[in-house]
Design an enzyme around this catalytic site. Structure first.
Site, mmCIF file in Angstrom:
data_model
loop_
_atom_site.group_PDB
_atom_site.id
_atom_site.type_symbol
_atom_site.label_atom_id
_atom_site.label_comp_id
_atom_site.label_asym_id
_atom_site.label_seq_id
_atom_site.Cartn_x
_atom_site.Cartn_y
_atom_site.Cartn_z
ATOM 1 N N GLU A 1 0.828 -1.213 0.000
ATOM 2 C CA GLU A 1 0.000 0.000 0.000
ATOM 3 C C GLU A 1 0.856 1.254 0.000
ATOM 4 O OE1 GLU A 1 -3.072 -0.136 2.968
ATOM 5 O OE2 GLU A 1 -3.876 -2.002 2.185
ATOM 6 N N LYS B 1 -15.872 -1.450 3.436
ATOM 7 C CA LYS B 1 -15.227 -1.759 2.158
ATOM 8 C C LYS B 1 -16.280 -2.304 1.198
ATOM 9 C CE LYS B 1 -10.687 -3.265 3.996
ATOM 10 N NZ LYS B 1 -9.960 -4.441 4.504
#
Ligand code: PGA
Ligand code: ZN
Length: 428
Positions: free
Chosen positions: A206, A338
């Site tokens: 990430e 999410k």
């Protein structure tokens, strides 16, 4: 023909930030409006998440999405043809019924989430509005407090350290733009400290600095030094947020800290984390215990939930039912949201609403495998989620999202509201 009627749905394979296949969907309406969205992909996934349909076999490590794309172009396109894109609930109900499994295992959560989000984009485009404004309606759009990763670990860094995300939250920021400025300074300072220590070795999935540490706590200490070096007061101006992603460390109440060569029971892990909360300016802890330990999550929330935000990710999997069950026993005080864990926009919104109904905070979140798609930023602003988690301050699949939020703040001008540190949950 109604202007907002769906006339075309097209799926295609694109490639994500890890160079793996993923699904993108285009939805075209009678008026010519186009909506487009891509499915992200997790690496530390909850077992109850919507399933990413993968082809298996040898090609692309089994991660091909030919079947998921065929589902978009075949059964999904046929089922949605002629439906009104403005009726997101009906669209998503159709997808859920067509799939017929609790985890989107037949069509693939990757196929359904890309399609569902593409329909949402098409409806906003038909209304001539940016998606965030379309979602906000008459309510005031709110820029989220960002949680930004500085060191990546766990499944995103070859398990070099056990803790998955070492993040910062600019608690002293008065605008989204200022939160990014402050984070940029901390991110840079952390890189300099790593360089000076001879530990600079690229970035994790990430975009966080590679976690070349001898212990998990050494990363925390380095993070505090980076905040200070950047000129901020740890806690008051820039605080720490952790994602333990404990389901990756063990199940059934045994957790293995590989870096430290020891195994802990649930209570031991909770005690270790409580110690860190005592010694470091931590304001948020995600998945402190495994997804199979609701009682442990409830005990942890009772113990520290008045001081820190306790976030459920793998534990809640963006499910309204799971959120309600967790709330009933006092586990967590914040839900990570999410869209691809749920598989449709409507189910994602339902999970957010369930968290709100419980009096919890909410964080809209990206996945470790991402694309240039910035839909989650619109969701965070339009739904006034309060917080946004996108990974680090590097790599364009991350920066595209931070930059999208900056443009929204600019577009709102005087009307821009920033959730700020008040968005953090700090109660049991
Ligand atoms: P994932 O991790 O996207 O790899 O599942 C992100 C998180 O745990 O928050
Ligand atoms: Zn997580």
């Amino acid at each position: 023909m109604n202007d907002t009627e769906i006339v075309r749905v097209r799926g295609r394979r694109i490639w994500d930030s890890r160079g793996r296949p993923t699904v993108e969907a285009d939805v075209v309406l009678a008026c010519g409006a186009l909506g487009r969205a891509a499915a992200p992909a997790g690496a530390s996934r909850g077992t109850r998440e919507a399933v990413d349909l993968r082809d298996g076999g040898a090609r692309f490590g089994g991660l091909g999405v030919a079947n998921a794309v065929a589902n978009v172009n075949g059964p999904i396109a046929a089922a949605l043809a002629g439906m009104d894109a403005r009726d997101q609930a009906a669209i998503d109900a159709r997808l859920v019924a067509l799939d017929g499994t609790p985890t989107k295992a037949r069509l693939g959560g990757n196929a359904t989430v890309a399609t569902s989000l593409a329909v949402l984009h098409a409806a906003a485009a038909a209304a001539g509005q940016p998606l965030w404004a379309h979602l906000a309606g008459d309510a005031a759009p709110t820029l989220p407090l960002p949680e930004i990763q500085i060191f990546g670990g766990g499944a995103h860094a070859g398990r070099r350290v056990d803790v998955q995300d070492f993040m910062v939250v600019a608690t002293g920021a008065r605008s989204f733009a200022e939160a990014l400025e402050m984070t940029a300074e901390v991110h840079r300072a952390a890189g300099e400290l790593m360089r000076d220590a001879g530990k600079l070795a690229g970035v994790a999935d990430e975009g966080g600095w590679w976690p070349a540490f001898d212990s998990n706590e050494a990363a925390l200490a380095m993070l505090v030094r980076a905040i200070e070096r950047a000129g901020y007061a740890p806690g008051a101006e820039v605080a720490i947020s952790l994602d333990i992603a404990a389901s990756e460390l063990g199940r059934g109440g045994r957790y293995r800290l590989g870096l430290e060569g020891r195994e802990l029971p649930g209570d031991g892990l909770a005690e270790l984390l409580a110690g860190w909360i005592e010694r470091y300016p931590i304001v948020s802890v995600e998945d402190p215990l495994g997804e199979d330990d609701p009682e442990g999550m409830a005990r942890f929330t009772r113990a520290v939930g008045d001081r820190v935000q306790v976030v459920g990710d793998d534990f809640l999997v963006t499910s309204a039912a799971r959120v309600a069950e967790a709330a009933a026993i006092g586990a967590c005080n914040c839900a990570l949201i999410k869209p691809n864990q749920a598989g449709t926009v409507t189910e994602t919104r339902a999970a957010l609403d369930a968290a709100r109904a419980a009096g919890w905070a909410t964080i809209v979140s990206a996945r470790s495998g991402e694309t240039e798609d910035t839909s989650i930023v619109d969701l965070a602003v339009g739904w006034r989620a309060g917080q946004l988690k996108v990974g680090s301050f590097a790599r364009s699949e991350r920066m595209a999202k931070w930059n999208a939020a900056l443009r929204i703040e600019e577009a709102l001008g005087e009307r821009a509201r920033f959730a700020g540190a008040a968005a953090l949950a700090r109660r049991g």
